[in-house]
Design a protein around this motif. Structure first.
Motif, PDB file in Angstrom:
ATOM      1  N   GLY A 468       0.818  -1.214   0.000  1.00 22.17           N
ATOM      2  CA  GLY A 468       0.000   0.000   0.000  1.00 22.17           C
ATOM      3  C   GLY A 468       0.846   1.256   0.000  1.00 22.17           C
ATOM      4  O   GLY A 468       0.551   2.232  -0.706  1.00 22.17           O
ATOM      5  N   MET A 471       2.125   1.741  -3.470  1.00 24.97           N
ATOM      6  CA  MET A 471       1.100   2.299  -4.360  1.00 24.97           C
ATOM      7  C   MET A 471       0.932   3.796  -4.125  1.00 24.97           C
ATOM      8  O   MET A 471       0.775   4.573  -5.076  1.00 24.97           O
ATOM      9  N   GLN A 472       0.962   4.204  -2.867  1.00 24.64           N
ATOM     10  CA  GLN A 472       0.857   5.639  -2.574  1.00 24.64           C
ATOM     11  C   GLN A 472       2.035   6.400  -3.182  1.00 24.64           C
ATOM     12  O   GLN A 472       1.866   7.498  -3.722  1.00 24.64           O
ATOM     13  N   LEU A 507      -6.333   7.014  -7.863  1.00 27.26           N
ATOM     14  CA  LEU A 507      -6.894   5.739  -7.416  1.00 27.26           C
ATOM     15  C   LEU A 507      -5.832   4.926  -6.662  1.00 27.26           C
ATOM     16  O   LEU A 507      -6.129   4.298  -5.641  1.00 27.26           O
ATOM     17  N   MET A 508      -4.591   4.934  -7.156  1.00 33.55           N
ATOM     18  CA  MET A 508      -3.514   4.196  -6.481  1.00 33.55           C
ATOM     19  C   MET A 508      -3.263   4.757  -5.086  1.00 33.55           C
ATOM     20  O   MET A 508      -3.025   3.997  -4.130  1.00 33.55           O
ATOM     21  N   ALA A 510      -5.467   6.226  -3.176  1.00 38.18           N
ATOM     22  CA  ALA A 510      -6.609   5.845  -2.328  1.00 38.18           C
ATOM     23  C   ALA A 510      -6.516   4.381  -1.902  1.00 38.18           C
ATOM     24  O   ALA A 510      -6.679   4.046  -0.724  1.00 38.18           O
ATOM     25  N   ILE A 511      -6.246   3.499  -2.866  1.00 32.86           N
ATOM     26  CA  ILE A 511      -6.150   2.065  -2.548  1.00 32.86           C
ATOM     27  C   ILE A 511      -4.943   1.815  -1.635  1.00 32.86           C
ATOM     28  O   ILE A 511      -5.035   1.046  -0.661  1.00 32.86           O
ATOM     29  N   ALA A 514      -5.707   2.788   1.903  1.00 35.84           N
ATOM     30  CA  ALA A 514      -6.580   1.806   2.561  1.00 35.84           C
ATOM     31  C   ALA A 514      -5.776   0.575   3.007  1.00 35.84           C
ATOM     32  O   ALA A 514      -5.944   0.093   4.136  1.00 35.84           O
ATOM     33  N   LEU A 515      -4.900   0.090   2.131  1.00 34.98           N
ATOM     34  CA  LEU A 515      -4.091  -1.082   2.494  1.00 34.98           C
ATOM     35  C   LEU A 515      -3.155  -0.767   3.658  1.00 34.98           C
ATOM     36  O   LEU A 515      -3.004  -1.574   4.584  1.00 34.98           O
TER      37      LEU A 515
END
Length: 638
Positions: A468, A471-472, A507-508, A510-511, A514-515
């Motif tokens: 995660g 991704m951020q 989107l990356m 946000a996901i 969350a992770l």
């Protein structure tokens, strides 16, 4: 790599403690746990060591002539006495200097009173004439009432010094408030002057004795070094465990850590000397030393990390290779000038030749300098930066070797993004391309950090927390390009090769958030991990902002390099007008050497501040490293 360690415990017969330590020292593989020894012998060693340090410092300030370099060899006891004598002389000198300072201040009080002796005033008082000394501003002297009998001593610097008859009162009535009573000295001014002279002569004698002792400084240094070994040995000897339930036993023991590649050597020593030996993996709460083992190339970074005192914890990462790789790039960018790189390379080459001529092992510092110098040359080559000269002042073949998109030779050129066919979405300048390069370095280095984290937690759900964070990072990379470089070229509605890159980036983020929120604190329970994130929600939210700031902070590489280039150019501009005059040529040359030399020093400081920071702060933070380790230092013969 960080060499795995084993925790060992060694038990020996109490009566064989000293011999066991001698043999353990010869083995030289055990890093002992902290011991606190005691005893008169250890105290004496420490006192002698402290005296040697002080004496060495005192004598080190004395310059010896070539004729006074040789000294008679002294025994350890004689050196210890010499150190004590030096310290005593130094203390005596200090006390005499304090006395001179005090006496000089006292003497200065009576500079304009002439010779003064308190005994004279006592004699007059016995004869019925009591006098006091006063000082008053010259314009206030006439305000003294006529009833007060005074004797003017002198008028100097707008001050009148006078004697007044003492009428028995604390202060004669009728004196203006501006009149200041001068207190009587403890002794005569002649005696004070004599004391100063005697003390000065005594100081000269002490300095002569210290100068005579300065020839022993090398012996004192050797004595101090030997004492360090003696203190370590005696500390271990007196600190070994010898008691059980408050009673002394026939056994003594100690514990420490041994690298796995040195365990067999310790086993052999234990078998040969009949020691009891046990070993196991270190416990989680053990403070384990760190031993790094890398190939010769990666080990080039060790002079820098040793200078900084940065040691990874035993359970952290060994990032020596990554540190060397990125630091080399950072150094080249911050120094930024190929000409400076040639000078660094030449200095490193001279060091290597000198080592080869004296048949010494190649100095890691020289190897590191050579690598960094070559990196700077390469950067100067691709950016067309040589001693601050403009591209027009350089040969065409040299400018043609640069990379146009980031070269100073093409600073006025604009470039299309690699995915665009026209300028409808905007263009990029060389400066913007350089910013993109800096942010790409951040993207790569910080990605490496999270890939290492994912590898570490591959068997844990915490893997998804690291994923995660990755991704951020990737999503935030495009946000930084849009907000810092160009909002038109890197628009959020931009579609690159059919991919709505702006929307995908958001989107990356946000996901990834969350992770990270769910799994970043995972330690066996997802619920507890989520609750930990809830409790630290402020830190979690700020973490997203920190990713943005960490990426942006890499722009310092371009900014600091740009500042260095501006200074180089300024120096050339200042020296240019006078360089063509034969009479002023030497002055121009001196200005160039001084200016560019100062710029190189500033660049070196910038490397230490900025180049090191990006490795030890931004990169290490994303790795989760705190550099909390300490070096493996075995109990061995030095």
């Amino acid at each position: 790599m960080i060499v795995p360690m084993k925790k060992v415990s060694i038990v020996v017969l109490n009566k064989e403690r000293k011999e066991a330590l001698v043999q353990l020292k010869k083995a030289g593989v055990v890093h002992l746990e902290t011991l606190e020894g005691s005893g008169e012998k250890l105290a004496a060693y420490k006192e002698n060591a402290a005296n040697a340090i002080s004496a060495s410092s005192i004598l080190g300030e004395i310059k010896l002539s070539g004729k006074n370099q040789n000294a008679v060899s002294l025994s350890n006891d004689e050196i210890a006495k010499k150190c004590a004598d030096v310290i005593a002389l130094s203390e005596q000198k200090k006390k005499l200097q304090e006395n001179i300072s005090s006496d000089t201040s006292e003497l200065e009080r009576f500079t304009y009173w002439g010779e003064l002796n308190p005994d004279d005033f006592t004699y007059l008082r016995e004869k019925g004439i009591a006098l006091k000394m006063f000082e008053i501003p010259e314009d206030k002297y006439n305000l003294i009432e006529d009833g007060i009998k005074t004797i003017c001593v002198n008028r100097f610097k707008k001050t009148v010094r006078f004697l007044a008859l003492d009428d028995g009162a604390e202060r004669p009535a009728g004196l203006p408030p501006e009149a200041f009573e001068v207190s009587m000295p403890a002794s005569s001014t002649a005696a004070i002057s004599e004391r100063i002279s005697n003390d000065s002569q005594e100081i000269a004698k002490i300095e002569s004795e210290l100068a005579a002792s300065a020839v022993y400084i090398k012996q004192i240094e050797a004595f101090k070094k030997n004492l360090e070994s003696d203190i370590l040995f005696e500390n271990v000897y007196s600190g070994m465990g010898q008691e059980k339930d408050g009673k002394e036993t026939d056994l003594a023991w100690l514990s420490g850590f041994v690298p796995v590649d040195g365990l067999n050597e310790l086993k052999s020593a234990a078998a040969e000397n009949a020691w009891a030996l046990s070993y196991s993996d270190p416990a989680d709460d053990d403070e384990v030393p760190t031993k790094l083992k890398n190939n010769a190339f990666v080990s080039l970074i060790y002079p820098l990390t040793d200078f900084l005192g940065t040691v990874p914890g035993y359970r952290e990462y060994d990032i020596s290779g990554w540190f060397l790789l990125f630091f080399t790039v950072f150094f080249g960018m911050i120094f930024g000038d190929g000409g400076y790189g040639l000078l660094v390379t030449a200095a490193a080459f001279i060091m290597l030749v000198k080592d080869a001529a004296t048949k010494k092992p190649v100095s890691p510092a020289a190897g590191l300098m050579l690598l960094l110098g070559l990196a700077t040359v390469v950067w100067g080559l691709v950016t067309c930066t040589w001693f601050g000269l403009t591209p027009a002042q350089l040969p065409k073949w040299l400018t043609s070797l640069s990379i146009p998109q980031i070269s100073n030779a093409y600073a006025d050129t604009v470039w299309l993004p690699f995915w665009a066919s026209d300028a409808s979405k905007g263009t990029l300048t060389s400066a913007q391309n350089m910013q993109i390069f800096c942010f790409t370095l951040a993207f790569v280095q910080l990605s490496v950090a999270h890939f290492k984290g994912m590898g570490r937690y591959i068997r844990s759900l915490k893997f998804f927390g690291e994923f995660g964070a990755l991704m951020q990072l990737w999503g935030m990379f495009y946000v930084v390009l849009s907000m810092v470089v160009s909002s038109s070229v890197f628009a959020f509605d931009e579609v690159i090769y059919g991919v709505p890159i702006g929307k995908v980036s958001v989107l990356m983020i946000a996901i990834g958030f969350a992770l990270s929120f769910v799994f970043a604190n995972y330690d066996g329970s997802v619920i507890e991990s989520i609750m930990a994130s809830v409790k630290g929600i402020i830190s979690v939210l700020l973490g997203v902002v920190n990713i943005f700031s960490d990426i942006v902070s890499y722009i310092r590489l371009w900014a600091v390099g740009l500042a260095g280039a501006a200074i180089s150019n300024t120096v050339n501009t200042m020296a240019g007008p006078i360089l063509g005059h034969a009479i002023l040529f030497a002055a121009a040359l001196l200005l160039l050497v001084f200016g560019h030399g100062l710029n190189m020093i500033l660049n070196l400081l910038s490397v230490i501040v900025h180049g090191v920071r990006l490795n030890t702060l931004e990169f290490s933070t994303h790795l989760g490293m705190s550099w909390s380790g300490f070096k493996y230092s075995p109990f061995s013969e030095k």
